[in-house]
Design an enzyme around this catalytic site. Structure first.
Site, PDB file in Angstrom:
ATOM      1  N   LYS A   1     -44.151 -37.365  80.836  1.00  0.00           N
ATOM      2  CA  LYS A   1     -44.715 -36.696  82.016  1.00  0.00           C
ATOM      3  C   LYS A   1     -46.238 -36.671  81.996  1.00  0.00           C
ATOM      4  CE  LYS A   1     -43.958 -32.249  82.522  1.00  0.00           C
ATOM      5  NZ  LYS A   1     -43.360 -30.950  82.931  1.00  0.00           N
TER       6      LYS A   1
ATOM      7  N   HIS B   1     -65.375 -67.515 109.635  1.00  0.00           N
ATOM      8  CA  HIS B   1     -63.955 -67.669 109.945  1.00  0.00           C
ATOM      9  C   HIS B   1     -63.225 -68.515 108.906  1.00  0.00           C
ATOM     10  CE1 HIS B   1     -65.804 -67.105 113.969  1.00  0.00           C
ATOM     11  NE2 HIS B   1     -66.492 -68.193 113.692  1.00  0.00           N
TER      12      HIS B   1
ATOM     13  N   LYS C   1     -64.621 -65.442  96.030  1.00  0.00           N
ATOM     14  CA  LYS C   1     -64.341 -65.093  94.640  1.00  0.00           C
ATOM     15  C   LYS C   1     -65.458 -65.604  93.742  1.00  0.00           C
ATOM     16  CE  LYS C   1     -62.371 -67.578  91.800  1.00  0.00           C
ATOM     17  NZ  LYS C   1     -62.760 -68.401  90.596  1.00  0.00           N
TER      18      LYS C   1
ATOM     19  N   ASN D   1     -62.396 -75.701  94.163  1.00  0.00           N
ATOM     20  CA  ASN D   1     -63.029 -75.423  92.870  1.00  0.00           C
ATOM     21  C   ASN D   1     -62.128 -75.663  91.666  1.00  0.00           C
ATOM     22  OD1 ASN D   1     -61.430 -73.263  93.714  1.00  0.00           O
ATOM     23  ND2 ASN D   1     -62.566 -71.790  92.485  1.00  0.00           N
TER      24      ASN D   1
ATOM     25  N   GLU E   1     -39.728 -14.752  82.534  1.00  0.00           N
ATOM     26  CA  GLU E   1     -39.526 -16.088  83.083  1.00  0.00           C
ATOM     27  C   GLU E   1     -38.637 -16.021  84.318  1.00  0.00           C
ATOM     28  OE1 GLU E   1     -41.097 -18.797  82.118  1.00  0.00           O
ATOM     29  OE2 GLU E   1     -42.143 -17.585  80.635  1.00  0.00           O
TER      30      GLU E   1
ATOM     31  N   ALA F   1     -48.122 -31.169  75.208  1.00  0.00           N
ATOM     32  CA  ALA F   1     -47.862 -32.494  75.791  1.00  0.00           C
ATOM     33  C   ALA F   1     -46.637 -33.148  75.172  1.00  0.00           C
ATOM     34  CB  ALA F   1     -49.088 -33.384  75.598  1.00  0.00           C
TER      35      ALA F   1
ATOM     36  N   TYR G   1     -62.480 -70.283 102.320  1.00  0.00           N
ATOM     37  CA  TYR G   1     -62.368 -69.875 100.921  1.00  0.00           C
ATOM     38  C   TYR G   1     -63.614 -70.350 100.189  1.00  0.00           C
ATOM     39  CZ  TYR G   1     -61.267 -69.749  96.008  1.00  0.00           C
ATOM     40  OH  TYR G   1     -61.330 -69.509  94.661  1.00  0.00           O
TER      41      TYR G   1
END
Length: 452
Positions: free
Chosen positions: A21, A359, A347, A382, A155, A8, A362
């Site tokens: 990578k 419809h 939320k 809120n 290779e 690595a 919030y």
């Protein structure tokens, strides 16, 4: 005994990324995490990661995994040079060394076990994984005799035109007898086109080298650039989706969808095009997801449907309809038989069973009772600019269109809120609350404006 070494150290220049990578992500996990996952059940005696470029970042990325040792490779002069760094680290070790590449993330645990078993049963000094590729360009070629013993590996850049026609390739996965390898590692040469020390050069120097040819070459797909990363993502998705289709899940257009390995599906789930599931999603029987949904770390109850919507870190009960164009945000729980309609955002709220928010609403930091009807355009106000406050609405209440509930506020049971109201005080049970200006009509107003 078994030691595992994961290579690595590379930069991954072709990735054109600020990340090493091995820290590129594939379906939610880094390449390195995927390699570690593939060998976690081997219970190795030593787990070594050879690091180099951005070594601190690489170490930090896996600091949640215990038992890892890090070996530094500076500079990076090839795979042979990388494994040479293990000589002092594994001094006195007697057993097998499994060498894995940090950029080969799709290798299955079974394949690794098969390689180790073949290595031990054949009493080889080294065993490698090999694969036949329709386009072997970029891979080292494996040349073996009639007994399946490897004679040499060349290779790609060093192959002659004739040698390059061989499509049996080195997958870069090795199992060595460490005592045999450690004796010859110091003597490998860099006399090649790249002036690097190749680990493959040890093969010809060991008495017995064998290979295990795998059927699914996709398992050993290496990743060097973003195109190959995308290709591996596609292969991983095909693997995951094939598994779940065998379990009874229907994908209308699999190639347009993505799921994570943490997902769990019940029977007769249908996933429409352009639907994406991330993290740990648990989807119960007979759900219908999509088209065009993004669902992350969510639990969806049976017989529920979600269309053109986003659901994140939320729980949705049975027989719930969500969408189109709803946004279900974290810490939301929606109970059975609810309807969450178009352009609704919820939320951190609890929605009790049989309630409807159909419809343009919030709902935030709220508790909604059973069988509540939230009228079109209703919002819970809120936030006071500093803190968030809670809205509580009792069972069987309903709000008229375009209502504003200014938190903190408690709306009782069986309450009706008049359309267009801005409610800032608590409302007791069985009440009607109206808070809006009295309508005023001026007759013949238009004529007066025109001066007629």
């Amino acid at each position: 005994m078994l030691a595992i070494a994961i290579l690595a150290a590379g930069k991954g220049t072709r990735m054109q990324s600020t990340l090493p990578k091995v820290l590129q992500e594939l379906s939610g996990l880094t390449l390195l995490e995927r390699v570690l996952t593939s060998c976690k059940d081997l219970t190795p005696d030593r787990s070594l990661i050879i690091v180099g470029h951005e070594s601190n970042k690489v170490k930090e990325s896996v600091n949640h995994i215990s038992g890892l040792e890090f070996v530094n490779q500076q500079p990076q002069r090839g795979t042979g040079h990388a494994v040479q760094q293990l000589i002092p680290v594994l001094k006195g070790f007697k057993g097998d060394l499994l060498v894995l590449n940090g950029d080969v993330p799709l290798l299955k645990a079974k394949t690794i076990n098969d390689l180790i078993n073949k290595h031990r049963s054949s009493k080889a000094n080294v065993s490698i994984l090999s694969a036949r590729l329709s386009n072997p360009s970029g891979y080292g070629r494996v040349f073996s005799n009639e007994h399946g013993h490897i004679e040499k590996i060349i290779e790609d850049r060093d192959c002659t035109k004739l040698e390059a026609k061989n499509n049996l390739t080195n997958a870069g996965i090795y199992c060595f007898d460490w005592e045999s390898l450690s004796k010859i590692l110091p003597y490998i040469s860099n006399k090649n086109n790249q002036n690097e020390l190749y680990l493959t050069d040890t093969i010809q120097k060991l008495p017995l080298a064998v290979h295990l040819e795998i059927e699914d070459a996709g398992e050993v797909s290496g990743i060097n650039d973003k195109r190959q990363l995308a290709k591996c993502e596609q292969l991983l998705q095909e693997r995951l989706q094939d598994f779940w289709m065998e379990q009874g899940v229907t994908f209308i257009n699999p190639s347009s969808c993505t799921i994570s390995e943490q997902c769990e599906f019940g029977k007769d789930v249908t996933i429409e095009p352009e639907t994406h599931l991330r993290g740990k999603c648990i989807i119960a029987n007979n759900c219908h997801l999509g088209p065009n949904c993004f669902i992350s770390n969510a639990v969806i109850g049976k017989n529920s449907s979600i269309i053109y919507s986003v659901v994140k870190n939320a729980q949705i009960g049975d027989n719930v309809k969500v969408g189109p164009f709803a946004n279900i945000r974290p810490d939301t729980m929606i109970q059975n038989n609810c309807k969450i309609g178009n352009f609704v955002e919820i939320k951190k709220s609890y929605i009790s069973e049989d309630s409807k928010i159909n419809h343009l609403s919030y709902i935030g930091d709220s508790e909604i009772g059973k069988d509540v009807n939230i009228g079109a355009g209703t919002i819970t106000a809120n936030y006071d600019g500093t803190n968030k406050h809670k809205t509580i609405i009792g069972a069987h209440s309903k709000t008229g269109a375009n209502s504003v509930l200014i938190a903190p506020i408690v709306i009782g049971e069986n309450v009706t809120i008049g359309a267009g109201s801005a409610i800032s005080k608590d409302v007791s049970d069985n009440s009607l609350a109206i808070a809006r200006s009295k309508q005023s009509i001026k007759d013949n107003w238009s004529k007066k404006l025109k001066g007629t």
